[in-house]
Each structure stands twice: as C-alpha cells, then as structure tokens.
Motif scaffolding. Structure first.
Motif, PDB file in Angstrom:
ATOM      1  N   ALA A  19       0.839  -1.189   0.000  1.00 43.88           N
ATOM      2  CA  ALA A  19       0.000   0.000   0.000  1.00 43.88           C
ATOM      3  C   ALA A  19       0.871   1.233   0.000  1.00 43.88           C
ATOM      4  N   ARG A  20       0.395   2.301  -0.613  1.00 42.49           N
ATOM      5  CA  ARG A  20       1.144   3.543  -0.711  1.00 42.49           C
ATOM      6  C   ARG A  20       1.343   4.158   0.663  1.00 42.49           C
ATOM      7  N   ILE A  21       2.563   4.573   0.985  1.00 48.23           N
ATOM      8  CA  ILE A  21       2.865   5.182   2.274  1.00 48.23           C
ATOM      9  C   ILE A  21       2.603   6.668   2.200  1.00 48.23           C
ATOM     10  N   CYS A  22       1.946   7.234   3.226  1.00 49.38           N
ATOM     11  CA  CYS A  22       1.670   8.652   3.297  1.00 49.38           C
ATOM     12  C   CYS A  22       2.126   9.157   4.659  1.00 49.38           C
ATOM     13  N   HIS A  23       2.335  10.457   4.760  1.00 51.74           N
ATOM     14  CA  HIS A  23       2.823  11.040   5.996  1.00 51.74           C
ATOM     15  C   HIS A  23       1.882  12.127   6.440  1.00 51.74           C
ATOM     16  N   ALA A  24       1.540  12.113   7.764  1.00 55.37           N
ATOM     17  CA  ALA A  24       0.691  13.157   8.319  1.00 55.37           C
ATOM     18  C   ALA A  24       0.947  13.225   9.806  1.00 55.37           C
ATOM     19  N   ARG A  25      -0.073  13.493  10.615  1.00 57.50           N
ATOM     20  CA  ARG A  25       0.103  13.737  12.032  1.00 57.50           C
ATOM     21  C   ARG A  25       0.644  12.522  12.755  1.00 57.50           C
ATOM     22  N   ALA A  26       0.599  12.557  14.092  1.00 57.39           N
ATOM     23  CA  ALA A  26       1.193  11.496  14.897  1.00 57.39           C
ATOM     24  C   ALA A  26       0.614  10.138  14.570  1.00 57.39           C
ATOM     25  N   ILE A  27      -0.619  10.098  14.150  1.00 58.49           N
ATOM     26  CA  ILE A  27      -1.241   8.809  13.836  1.00 58.49           C
ATOM     27  C   ILE A  27      -1.191   8.495  12.356  1.00 58.49           C
ATOM     28  N   ALA A  28      -0.404   9.295  11.603  1.00 59.75           N
ATOM     29  CA  ALA A  28      -0.201   9.063  10.173  1.00 59.75           C
ATOM     30  C   ALA A  28      -1.471   9.190   9.377  1.00 59.75           C
ATOM     31  N   LEU A  29      -2.371  10.077   9.789  1.00 64.03           N
ATOM     32  CA  LEU A  29      -3.571  10.321   9.014  1.00 64.03           C
ATOM     33  C   LEU A  29      -3.226  11.148   7.790  1.00 64.03           C
ATOM     34  N   VAL A  30      -3.866  10.821   6.686  1.00 66.26           N
ATOM     35  CA  VAL A  30      -3.504  11.434   5.431  1.00 66.26           C
ATOM     36  C   VAL A  30      -4.739  11.790   4.645  1.00 66.26           C
ATOM     37  N   CYS A  71     -10.782   9.477  19.896  1.00 63.05           N
ATOM     38  CA  CYS A  71     -11.287  10.534  19.032  1.00 63.05           C
ATOM     39  C   CYS A  71     -10.394  11.769  19.039  1.00 63.05           C
ATOM     40  N   GLU A  72      -9.710  12.007  20.144  1.00 62.26           N
ATOM     41  CA  GLU A  72      -8.880  13.216  20.237  1.00 62.26           C
ATOM     42  C   GLU A  72      -7.765  13.225  19.197  1.00 62.26           C
ATOM     43  N   GLU A  73      -7.376  12.040  18.711  1.00 61.27           N
ATOM     44  CA  GLU A  73      -6.314  11.991  17.716  1.00 61.27           C
ATOM     45  C   GLU A  73      -6.739  12.566  16.368  1.00 61.27           C
ATOM     46  N   TYR A  74      -8.033  12.680  16.141  1.00 59.73           N
ATOM     47  CA  TYR A  74      -8.520  13.251  14.888  1.00 59.73           C
ATOM     48  C   TYR A  74      -8.822  14.746  15.006  1.00 59.73           C
ATOM     49  N   GLU A  75      -8.883  15.267  16.191  1.00 54.37           N
ATOM     50  CA  GLU A  75      -9.315  16.649  16.389  1.00 54.37           C
ATOM     51  C   GLU A  75      -8.325  17.624  15.757  1.00 54.37           C
ATOM     52  N   THR A  76      -8.856  18.592  15.058  1.00 53.79           N
ATOM     53  CA  THR A  76      -8.023  19.586  14.395  1.00 53.79           C
ATOM     54  C   THR A  76      -8.763  20.912  14.341  1.00 53.79           C
ATOM     55  N   GLY A  77      -8.024  21.979  14.088  1.00 54.79           N
ATOM     56  CA  GLY A  77      -8.635  23.296  13.921  1.00 54.79           C
ATOM     57  C   GLY A  77      -9.247  23.875  15.175  1.00 54.79           C
ATOM     58  N   GLY A  78      -8.844  23.350  16.341  1.00 58.06           N
ATOM     59  CA  GLY A  78      -9.396  23.844  17.600  1.00 58.06           C
ATOM     60  C   GLY A  78     -10.657  23.137  18.055  1.00 58.06           C
ATOM     61  N   TYR A  79     -11.048  22.060  17.335  1.00 60.44           N
ATOM     62  CA  TYR A  79     -12.252  21.345  17.754  1.00 60.44           C
ATOM     63  C   TYR A  79     -12.017  20.597  19.057  1.00 60.44           C
ATOM     64  N   THR A  80     -12.926  20.741  19.989  1.00 61.32           N
ATOM     65  CA  THR A  80     -13.155  19.816  21.101  1.00 61.32           C
ATOM     66  C   THR A  80     -14.657  19.767  21.301  1.00 61.32           C
ATOM     67  N   LEU A  81     -15.146  18.707  21.910  1.00 64.96           N
ATOM     68  CA  LEU A  81     -16.577  18.618  22.141  1.00 64.96           C
ATOM     69  C   LEU A  81     -17.051  19.764  23.034  1.00 64.96           C
ATOM     70  N   ASP A  82     -16.269  20.101  24.050  1.00 65.38           N
ATOM     71  CA  ASP A  82     -16.655  21.210  24.926  1.00 65.38           C
ATOM     72  C   ASP A  82     -16.767  22.512  24.142  1.00 65.38           C
ATOM     73  N   ASN A  83     -15.815  22.776  23.246  1.00 67.56           N
ATOM     74  CA  ASN A  83     -15.879  23.996  22.437  1.00 67.56           C
ATOM     75  C   ASN A  83     -17.095  23.993  21.522  1.00 67.56           C
ATOM     76  N   TYR A  84     -17.402  22.819  20.965  1.00 68.30           N
ATOM     77  CA  TYR A  84     -18.549  22.705  20.055  1.00 68.30           C
ATOM     78  C   TYR A  84     -19.855  22.947  20.807  1.00 68.30           C
ATOM     79  N   LEU A  85     -19.969  22.330  21.981  1.00 66.59           N
ATOM     80  CA  LEU A  85     -21.180  22.524  22.777  1.00 66.59           C
ATOM     81  C   LEU A  85     -21.354  23.986  23.177  1.00 66.59           C
ATOM     82  N   ALA A  86     -20.268  24.641  23.509  1.00 65.65           N
ATOM     83  CA  ALA A  86     -20.360  26.049  23.885  1.00 65.65           C
ATOM     84  C   ALA A  86     -20.773  26.916  22.700  1.00 65.65           C
TER      85      ALA A  86
END
Length: 439
Positions: A3-14, A108-123
């Motif tokens: 499979a093609r290797i890709c590089h991204a955040r700590a969990i290698a999301l691409v 789920c926290e490993e996917y959070e980006t752009g300042g998203y947290t559930l607490d921020n979203y609820l607020a």
C-alpha cells in the motif's frame, strides 16, 4: 503490491491518500489455504444474489491471493493487492478501524483539528445562545467537519470485486470500521462480528424535528451501488458503546451510531442470511432516499432470510423501491427495550414478508410491526406473533386507521433455498445465526 505510504500527524492520518489513511509498509501476509468455508459460494436459488449469474466472491483465488490479516493496515493492503483478481481475505483476531499504523486503538482526540473539542462545540452551538432556527456554521463547525474528514479517511475500508471476506474461527471481529462494498461486484462476507462503528464528531442540528437531533455517519457494513453480494453468518451491534449509555447534550441523546447494515444507491442482487442484528436504533435501510427513483427503480432486489433481529428499534428493514423478500426471520423485542417498528413500507417498495416469527414482550403493540411511510403495497402472509398466526396487515390497519396499508406486492418470490415453518424459526435462527457458527 505494498500500500502507498503517506505522511501526516502522529497517527499518520492522510488526506491525500485515496484509500489508505494509516501508513503501511508491507502488504498483508498471503497464505495458501485450500477448501473449507473460505471457498464456499452462494447456492443456486438462494435469494436474489443467486440471480442473473452467481455470487462466488474469491472462491477462485490462487494461493498467493489468500491473505490472513489481523489489523486495519493489513486488511487494506490485502484489498488493494492485485486489483479485482479473486481473493480471500481472512480476519484472524480483532481489527480496529480507529487505530494507528501498528493496529493499536486510538481515541477521538487523535482526529481533532482546527481547535475542535466537544466542549468547544457545545459552547458554540448551545441553543441558549445559538438558537434553534439555523444549523451550525462558522469556525467551530468547520473544525468539526475537518476533524470528521480525518476520521472518515481512517474508518471507511473499501472491498474490491471478486472478494470473500471471512472470519477465522469463532472470534473474528471488526470494531469501529465501516466496511464499504461500493460500486463493485461479486462479494461474500461471512463469519465476522461487526461492532461499534462510531462517529467521533456527530453534528448538532437544532432544526431536525421539534427539539433538534444529533446526526452521525458510518454503518458497520454498507452495500452501495454494488451487485451480487452475499452477507452470511455475521453479527452486527454497538458493542461496548450502546446508544442508551451516551449522555444527553441539549436534552437530546448524543447519537454516535448510524445504521448497522445498509443497502443503498442502486445496489442490487443481495442475499443476507443467518445474521444477527442486535441492540441498535436505525438498523437497516434498503434504499436511502425517496428522491432516488432514477437510480433505484428496478434495483434493490434483496433477500433476507433466517436472520435474527433482536432489540432493534426500527428499520428491520425500511424499504424504498426494491423488491425485497423477507422470510423465515426472527424478530425479538424484549420487555424494557425500545421498539418503534419492524418493517418500514417506503416509496415504491414491493416488500414480501412471509413465514417470519415475532417474539414481542409485554406491552408491545402488534399493529406497529408494520409502518407506512409511503403508498406502496405489501405482501405479509403466514407470519406468527408470539406463536400465533397473525395477519400483520389487518392488525396494522385496525390499529393505525389513519395509515392504511394495501395488500399484494405484485410479485411472487421464487429464489428461496428452504422455507421453515414459522413456529420452528425462533429455535432454528436463535441457535444457528450469527458469527462463530460456521465450521
């Protein structure tokens, strides 16, 4: 082919990888395994998947196209190897959809980006400040969408044509992944427990209904635009994350699950047999939209037989457009469970529901076994409720006079491998359905 290797955040999301979101360096192990259930094909006359050809999956796979996998990276690599050549992919152990490159589960926290947290979203979207007249928009909704996109790249796993996906032994499990049989042909899925395909980032929609709802993505298994698919002896459920155990936000349940097993978008010639679908809300859609007639008319031909639907709230199934044959299934609603309806009669559907058994706990209304969504005829004959033969249409029409159903779907199913007496169905299905039964 690796499979093609890709590089991204700590969990290698691409986001640039079309089909692989976690880094993989080697393909899944190929093993030469001969015979047995892995090369089984759908029997002649066994439901709609046996029509217009046959459903053989990867039965013709050569030894170098038989793979044993034990994590998500290996699963995807096996699917990508050799294109649409016949292949058998054996799941040995537990595959986690939300996992890093080594297969270790992540949160789920490993996917959070752009300042998203559930607490921020609820607020940001608390109805006390945001109101109830507009769906969420702005920076925090954008952050939710970006985070959801990262999870989607990890969770959706795509099955190629001419594939048998099968569990090894009694304990093969897929947790948190959405297996997508999308725009392909000739696929078999057997002997796997599918659990807890959850959405880390449900959307709050205050305009959905009178009080608003949380809406989530992902089904455990989806047949989308594909044909000749046999789904047999699997178990579907929410695992350790039941919806009833989720918190309330804005006085509504934080819904992290969508469906268990959906058949949509022009899918056709599907047989689902001897499966268990349990402890869930929105269980099975056959046809996803009233407006999809152009793509769905003449398709969505599905057979459901000898399946156990236990303590599911609704959609078992809800049908649009398709010619669906549902026979010899056992539907169980135990006292204390939430029960809305079993069969949803939707737009232009032609549902035949015969020789089924219903076991309803005290207080459940037989009139709600059927639910009318659109003006479509239905055949419902020789069904038994709590051991007694029951005319489901007559009971519905008497109990729900404002939503009269018309008898007679206008076609007679011919593709049935065996028909058991409805009184025998509970014992047969409860003993024989689900993953871990095949030998």
């Amino acid at each position: 082919m690796p499979a093609r290797i890709c590089h991204a955040r700590a969990i290698a999301l691409v986001m640039g990888c079309a089909s692989l979101a976690l880094a993989v360096t080697v393909p899944a192990q190929a093993t030469g395994h001969h015979g047995g259930i892995e090369r089984a094909v759908l029997a002649k006359g066994d439901g709609w998947a046996s029509a217009e050809g046959s459903t053989t999956g990867g039965a013709a796979a050569t030894p170098d196209h038989v793979y044993t996998v034990s994590n998500r990276a290996e699963l995807i690599a096996a699917f990508e190897d050799a294109g649409d050549a016949p292949k058998i992919v054996r799941i040995d152990g537990t595959v986690h959809g939300n996992s890093d490159a080594s297969g270790t589960p992540i949160g789920c926290e490993e996917y959070e980006t752009g300042g998203y947290t559930l607490d921020n979203y609820l607020a940001a979207y608390d109805p006390a400040t945001w109101g109830r007249d507009e769906v969420p928009s702005g920076p925090m909704e954008d952050a939710r969408l970006a985070s959801a996109k990262l999870q989607k790249a990890a969770v959706n796993v795509y099955v190629p044509s001419n594939t048998t996906l099968i569990g090894v032994g009694k304990d093969a499990t897929v947790i948190g992944a959405s297996i997508q049989i999308q725009n392909v042909s000739n696929v078999i899925v057997r002997n796997i427990s599918f659990e807890d395909t959850y959405d880390c980032f449900p959307q709050w929609d205050p305009t959905d209904g009178d009080t608003g709802h949380w809406n989530s993505e992902y089904d455990n298994l989806v047949v989308y635009g594909s044909d000749h698919v046999w789904v047999d002896h699997n178990t579907f459920g929410d695992g350790d994350r039941p919806d009833a155990g989720q918190p309330l936000y804005f006085n509504e349940r934080y819904q992290q699950h969508d469906g268990l097993f959906d058949i949509v978008k022009g899918a056709d010639l599907v047989t689902a047999s001897w499966n268990v679908l349990k402890d869930h809300d929105k269980t099975m859609l056959i046809g996803n939209s009233d407006g999809a007639g152009a793509s769905d008319r003449g398709k969505l031909r599905v057979t459901l037989h000898h399946n156990l639907f236990k303590d599911v709230n609704e959609r078992a199934p809800r049908v649009r457009f398709g010619q669906v044959d549902s026979y010899n299934n056992h539907f169980v609603a135990t006292t204390g469970s939430v029960y809305g309806y079993t069969y949803g009669v939707g737009a232009e559907s032609r549902l035949v529901a015969e020789h089924n058994a219903f076991t309803l706990g005290a207080g459940f209304d037989r009139a709600k076994i059927l639910k009318k969504w659109s003006e479509s005829p239905i055949t419902a004959a020789d069904n038994y409720v709590n051991g007694r033969r029951t005319d489901l249409i007559a009971v519905h029409n008497a109990g729900v006079p404002a939503e009269q159903l018309t008898a007679g779907a206008g076609w007679t199913p011919a593709l049935r491998s065996r028909i058991d007496h409805p009184r025998a169905v509970p014992a047969l299905v409860d003993r024989g359905a689900g993953a871990g039964i095949l030998r």
